[in-house]
Motif scaffolding. Sequence first.
Motif, short mmCIF file in Angstrom:
data_model
loop_
_atom_site.label_atom_id
_atom_site.label_comp_id
_atom_site.label_asym_id
_atom_site.label_seq_id
_atom_site.Cartn_x
_atom_site.Cartn_y
_atom_site.Cartn_z
N ASP A 29 0.84 -1.20 0.00
CA ASP A 29 0.00 0.00 0.00
C ASP A 29 0.86 1.24 0.00
O ASP A 29 1.98 1.25 0.52
CB ASP A 29 -0.91 0.02 1.23
N LEU A 30 0.32 2.30 -0.58
CA LEU A 30 0.97 3.60 -0.60
C LEU A 30 0.00 4.58 0.03
O LEU A 30 -1.14 4.71 -0.42
CB LEU A 30 1.32 4.00 -2.03
N ARG A 31 0.44 5.27 1.07
CA ARG A 31 -0.43 6.14 1.84
C ARG A 31 0.06 7.58 1.77
O ARG A 31 1.25 7.86 1.87
CB ARG A 31 -0.44 5.65 3.29
N SER A 32 -0.90 8.49 1.58
CA SER A 32 -0.64 9.93 1.61
C SER A 32 -1.75 10.56 2.43
O SER A 32 -2.90 10.63 1.99
CB SER A 32 -0.63 10.51 0.20
N GLY A 33 -1.41 10.98 3.65
CA GLY A 33 -2.45 11.52 4.54
C GLY A 33 -3.45 10.44 4.87
O GLY A 33 -3.09 9.35 5.30
#
Length: 76
Positions: A29-33
């Motif tokens: 997974d890639l998380r931004s905020g």
Amino acid sequence: MAQIAIRLNTLTEVKEFNAAAAQIPGDVDLRSGHYCVDAKSIMGIFSLNLSRGLTVESATMTEDELRKHFAAYLAE
């Protein structure tokens, strides 16, 4: 779940990161905020605000393994 902080500054880095994520077995997974997308999805990556710091998360790899695999994109 292991996680590391990364930066993706160019279109080439996004493409290379996506290809590297596709080589990992299991979910990445890639998380931004508050937003979280599949790191194996190029469209998902482009839906994020790439000017902010990003976090890569994997349940199948350790933090050290993630750091080695994504060394070119570490935010540090």
